[in-house]
Design an enzyme around this catalytic site. Structure first.
Site, mmCIF file in Angstrom:
data_model
loop_
_atom_site.group_PDB
_atom_site.id
_atom_site.type_symbol
_atom_site.label_atom_id
_atom_site.label_comp_id
_atom_site.label_asym_id
_atom_site.label_seq_id
_atom_site.Cartn_x
_atom_site.Cartn_y
_atom_site.Cartn_z
ATOM 1 N N ARG A 124 12.364 1.702 12.978
ATOM 2 C CA ARG A 124 11.157 2.355 13.117
ATOM 3 C C ARG A 124 11.332 3.878 12.348
ATOM 4 O O ARG A 124 10.615 4.635 12.920
ATOM 5 C CB ARG A 124 11.141 2.319 14.071
ATOM 6 C CG ARG A 124 10.159 1.473 15.177
ATOM 7 C CD ARG A 124 10.098 1.098 16.364
ATOM 8 N NE ARG A 124 9.415 -0.154 16.297
ATOM 9 C CZ ARG A 124 10.386 -1.423 16.889
ATOM 10 N NH1 ARG A 124 11.421 -1.114 17.016
ATOM 11 N NH2 ARG A 124 9.669 -2.570 16.831
ATOM 12 N N LYS A 146 5.080 11.369 1.231
ATOM 13 C CA LYS A 146 3.997 9.936 0.823
ATOM 14 C C LYS A 146 5.110 9.100 0.156
ATOM 15 O O LYS A 146 5.609 9.236 -0.375
ATOM 16 C CB LYS A 146 3.225 10.732 -0.395
ATOM 17 C CG LYS A 146 1.900 10.569 0.437
ATOM 18 C CD LYS A 146 0.767 10.189 -0.017
ATOM 19 C CE LYS A 146 -0.185 11.138 -1.368
ATOM 20 N NZ LYS A 146 -1.503 10.764 -1.501
ATOM 21 N N GLU A 188 1.558 16.226 -14.914
ATOM 22 C CA GLU A 188 1.816 16.789 -13.581
ATOM 23 C C GLU A 188 1.828 18.245 -13.193
ATOM 24 O O GLU A 188 0.992 19.257 -12.216
ATOM 25 C CB GLU A 188 2.242 15.794 -12.272
ATOM 26 C CG GLU A 188 2.165 14.465 -12.483
ATOM 27 C CD GLU A 188 0.907 13.524 -12.006
ATOM 28 O OE1 GLU A 188 -0.291 14.365 -11.501
ATOM 29 O OE2 GLU A 188 1.072 12.464 -11.701
ATOM 30 N N LYS A 230 3.264 22.792 -5.333
ATOM 31 C CA LYS A 230 2.480 21.413 -4.534
ATOM 32 C C LYS A 230 3.224 21.121 -2.842
ATOM 33 O O LYS A 230 2.297 21.143 -2.043
ATOM 34 C CB LYS A 230 3.477 20.486 -4.990
ATOM 35 C CG LYS A 230 3.634 19.241 -4.181
ATOM 36 C CD LYS A 230 3.260 17.945 -4.335
ATOM 37 C CE LYS A 230 2.320 16.669 -3.532
ATOM 38 N NZ LYS A 230 3.249 15.299 -4.427
ATOM 39 N N GLU A 240 -2.376 14.502 3.523
ATOM 40 C CA GLU A 240 -3.849 14.513 2.637
ATOM 41 C C GLU A 240 -5.346 14.964 3.615
ATOM 42 O O GLU A 240 -6.337 13.666 3.574
ATOM 43 C CB GLU A 240 -3.941 13.143 2.138
ATOM 44 C CG GLU A 240 -4.634 13.831 0.869
ATOM 45 C CD GLU A 240 -4.270 12.154 -0.111
ATOM 46 O OE1 GLU A 240 -2.882 12.056 -0.174
ATOM 47 O OE2 GLU A 240 -4.859 11.826 -0.729
ATOM 48 N N ARG A 244 -5.093 18.122 -0.159
ATOM 49 C CA ARG A 244 -3.916 17.804 -0.413
ATOM 50 C C ARG A 244 -5.374 17.438 -1.402
ATOM 51 O O ARG A 244 -4.408 16.451 -2.463
ATOM 52 C CB ARG A 244 -3.057 16.657 0.194
ATOM 53 C CG ARG A 244 -1.785 16.181 -0.408
ATOM 54 C CD ARG A 244 -0.848 15.840 0.036
ATOM 55 N NE ARG A 244 -0.097 15.115 -0.299
ATOM 56 C CZ ARG A 244 0.853 14.074 0.075
ATOM 57 N NH1 ARG A 244 1.164 14.816 1.762
ATOM 58 N NH2 ARG A 244 2.154 14.421 -0.503
ATOM 59 N N ASN A 248 -6.010 15.154 -7.276
ATOM 60 C CA ASN A 248 -6.065 14.249 -7.655
ATOM 61 C C ASN A 248 -7.035 14.917 -9.214
ATOM 62 O O ASN A 248 -7.154 14.053 -9.520
ATOM 63 C CB ASN A 248 -7.352 13.734 -6.676
ATOM 64 C CG ASN A 248 -6.108 12.792 -6.513
ATOM 65 O OD1 ASN A 248 -4.783 11.983 -6.811
ATOM 66 N ND2 ASN A 248 -6.940 12.040 -4.632
ATOM 67 N N HIS A 251 -7.044 12.748 -11.880
ATOM 68 C CA HIS A 251 -7.027 11.899 -11.619
ATOM 69 C C HIS A 251 -8.166 10.581 -11.732
ATOM 70 O O HIS A 251 -7.861 9.072 -12.307
ATOM 71 C CB HIS A 251 -6.317 11.870 -10.301
ATOM 72 C CG HIS A 251 -4.332 11.711 -10.858
ATOM 73 N ND1 HIS A 251 -4.744 13.201 -11.169
ATOM 74 C CD2 HIS A 251 -3.698 11.036 -10.853
ATOM 75 C CE1 HIS A 251 -2.864 13.584 -11.270
ATOM 76 N NE2 HIS A 251 -2.079 12.386 -10.822
ATOM 77 N N HIS A 255 -7.315 7.615 -14.179
ATOM 78 C CA HIS A 255 -7.173 6.137 -13.272
ATOM 79 C C HIS A 255 -7.947 5.956 -13.577
ATOM 80 O O HIS A 255 -7.492 3.619 -13.685
ATOM 81 C CB HIS A 255 -7.329 6.224 -11.714
ATOM 82 C CG HIS A 255 -7.359 5.416 -11.384
ATOM 83 N ND1 HIS A 255 -8.202 4.461 -10.148
ATOM 84 C CD2 HIS A 255 -5.577 4.695 -10.033
ATOM 85 C CE1 HIS A 255 -7.482 3.505 -9.705
ATOM 86 N NE2 HIS A 255 -6.229 3.369 -10.217
ATOM 87 N N HIS A 268 1.174 7.166 -16.812
ATOM 88 C CA HIS A 268 0.308 7.937 -15.969
ATOM 89 C C HIS A 268 0.012 9.346 -16.689
ATOM 90 O O HIS A 268 -1.259 9.521 -16.311
ATOM 91 C CB HIS A 268 1.086 7.800 -14.191
ATOM 92 C CG HIS A 268 0.950 8.511 -13.253
ATOM 93 N ND1 HIS A 268 -0.777 7.948 -12.797
ATOM 94 C CD2 HIS A 268 1.013 9.489 -13.070
ATOM 95 C CE1 HIS A 268 -1.465 8.848 -12.283
ATOM 96 N NE2 HIS A 268 -0.705 9.567 -11.998
#
Ligand SMILES: NC(=O)c1ccc[n+]([C@@H]2O[C@H](COP(=O)([O-])OP(=O)(O)OC[C@H]3O[C@@H](n4cnc5c(N)ncnc54)[C@H](O)[C@@H]3O)[C@@H](O)[C@H]2O)c1
Ligand SMILES: [Zn+2]
Length: 518
Positions: A124, A146, A188, A230, A240, A244, A248, A251, A255, A268
């Site tokens: 946990r 994340k 990025e 960032k 997010e 946040r 994207n 993206h 994507h 990417h």
């Protein structure tokens, strides 16, 4: 405590972020400073094979005050999945990893994502430290907590928020980053610059959108600015909920390219660079980005090479449609009114999206004819005993340049022919054997000047015979014209070639030979 360059201030705690040249050698001290005084947890480093070959020894050495071990797995996005997570957890549990122990993720975004995820679910939640080694990792993936893995139906579908105790970025490690990985991270950073750091965008305009060829000092400060960008966004919206999502930018179309090409053809970041260009087009239509400004930004982004791909407009639109379904029927477009003025827009006319997709299909066709197939060859240049004394030792035989100068020239030549190289020297037979073994998967070829071991070392001969990587034996002086005992090479029968007596040109010749073999 070594003062960290940056901090991520969250409601529950503040996370130190070190961004320094040579930070890896200070890893032990940095880790120690985020622990309480009395404890000495055991440490398990998670890393991939590429990074392990280059940096694991130094990391373990730096952590020598702790009981440290490592779990090494193959590189690549393909490892960011349940099967790998499971073997990692199995190994941690069966090796007796305790709740109070510490995980260290040493690698790119794939490694830090899976390490953070393992840390968040084991018992946990256990503590972890992120040591990002790619530009993308440093400027993006390692910051913000994340974590996660991919699912067969999509990337990053399974994961948690679990902040590391510290983020430690050693900028020296970027020196070994392959060309396409630079590009991947550069996208990025360019994105962050457009979103929130106009002064960085100006630098990018001046120097290049591809950071691989930035001067060292400017690169350092750019990475710190991008990290700050960032951090600001994560501090404002850790989970997010809204801001946040701005990350994207570029993206949505990016994507769509990745989906349309099954994640195979593009890194990417290469897809994000193209996605940013399509986003500009849409921004002119939908939110009034002045078209001169769009052109100026586009001209900078267009400098980055990318693979060519034949993708239809319909393929792009259907990938967007799929994303739309996942987002309850509405795509949240992140667009730009100007540099530093992003907006989130839900209602964009279909015909505008189609126009932007048309543009994108055009860019995709224009890609580099040879999609980098040959450019990724990696060569280890290994110099044996006494070569560290080059320049001092018998200059009439070995020349007057130092080993450092020799390596620098080889490095420059390698750059010209798109070969990535790594130089190592050792006076010890066993260490040379270790290096041959350790780099056997990383390197596509090895250029080896074994010095006087050439004439005696059966152990080195066995090592060369044991690996599949082609080894070229190189000597600065012509060994056939020297003392009798130097004429015989016990290594040449197991090397693909011997080049002798050509000075530094021998190394160049070996490089070109290996590059042609690729
Ligand atoms: N958690 C987040 O917020 C977040 C954000 C962005 C991206 N990501 C994730 O990050 C991943 C991509 O990360 P990445 O681009 O760093 O990929 P990666 O971890 O696959 O690394 C790229 C390649 O570079 C090699 N490498 C790493 N460091 C090196 C070094 N110093 N020298 C030589 N080679 C080196 C690796 O072995 C690998 O082959 C994706 O899975 C993406 O989903 C996560
Ligand atoms: Zn991204």
């Amino acid at each position: 405590m070594i003062p960290p360059e940056l901090q991520l201030a969250l409601p529950e705690r503040t996370i130190p972020i070190w961004v320094q040249d040579g930070a890896l050698s200070r890893l032990g001290t940095m880790v120690r400073s985020v622990l309480s005084e009395k404890e000495t947890p055991r440490i398990t480093i998670l890393t991939d094979e590429n990074v392990a070959a280059l940096y694991l020894d130094e990391a373990i050495n730096s952590l020598k005050d702790f009981h440290t071990r490592a779990i090494v797995f193959p590189p690549g996005e393909g490892e960011k999945q349940f099967a790998r997570l499971r073997t990692i957890l199995d190994e941690l549990i069966s090796e007796g990893f305790q709740r109070s122990d510490l995980l260290v993720g040493l690698g790119g975004g794939v490694v830090t994502d899976i390490c953070g995820f393992a840390a968040s679910i084991l018992y946990r939640g256990v503590r972890w430290v992120a040591v990002p080694t790619t530009l993308l990792g440093m400027s993006d993936a390692a910051i913000g907590g994340k974590t996660g893995i991919d699912h067969a139906l999509g990337k990053n579908l399974i994961g948690t928020f679990h902040q590391p105790q510290a983020i430690i970025a050693d900028l020296d490690m970027l020196k070994t980053l392959p060309e396409r990985e630079w590009r991947s991270g550069s996208a990025e950073v360019a994105k962050t610059a457009l979103l929130s750091t106009p002064e960085l965008w100006q630098e990018i305009q001046k120097i290049s959108p591809d950071f691989s060829n930035w001067p060292q000092e400017e690169l350092q400060s750019a990475i710190r600015v991008a990290m700050r960008g960032k951090i600001d966004i994560v501090e404002a919206d850790e989970r997010e909920q809204n801001q946040r999502r701005l990350l994207n930018l570029g993206h949505t179309f990016g994507h769509a390219i990745e989906v349309a090409t099954n994640y195979q053809a593009f890194r990417h970041g290469e897809a994000v660079f193209l996605g940013l260009r399509a986003m500009l087009h849409l921004s002119v239509r939908a939110v009034g980005l002045p078209s001169e400004e769009a052109h100026a930004i586009d001209a900078v982004l267009a400098k980055v090479p990318h693979p060519a791909a034949e993708i239809s407009i319909d393929q792009i639109l259907s990938a967007l449609e799929h994303d739309k379904k996942k987002a309850h029927g509405k795509l949240h477009w992140i667009l730009l009114k100007a540099v530093e003025q992003p907006v989130i827009v839900d209602d964009v006319k279909d015909e505008w999206v189609r126009e932007a997709a048309e543009e994108l299909v055009g860019y995709l066709k224009e890609g580099d004819a040879a999609p980098f197939g040959n450019r990724l060859s990696r060569v280890l240049v290994l110099n044996g005993p006494n070569l560290n004394l080059l320049g001092e030792r018998e200059p009439e035989v070995y020349g007057s340049q130092t080993l450092q100068e020799l390596e620098e020239k080889i490095r420059r030549r390698a750059e010209q022919i798109d070969v990535e190289i790594l130089c190592r020297q050792s006076n010890h037979e066993g260490e040379l054997i270790d290096l041959l073994q350790r780099f056997r998967h990383w390197a596509d070829g090895i250029i080896f000047n074994p010095g006087a071991f050439t004439h005696t070392s059966i152990a080195l001969r066995d090592a060369i015979a044991a690996i599949d990587t082609p080894v070229i034996e190189v000597h600065l002086s012509d060994i056939s014209k020297r003392e009798d005992f130097r004429r015989q090479s016990v290594l040449s029968p197991v090397c693909v070639r011997q080049i002798s007596g050509k000075g530094i040109s021998g190394y160049f010749e070996a490089l070109e030979f290996l590059a042609e073999q690729k």
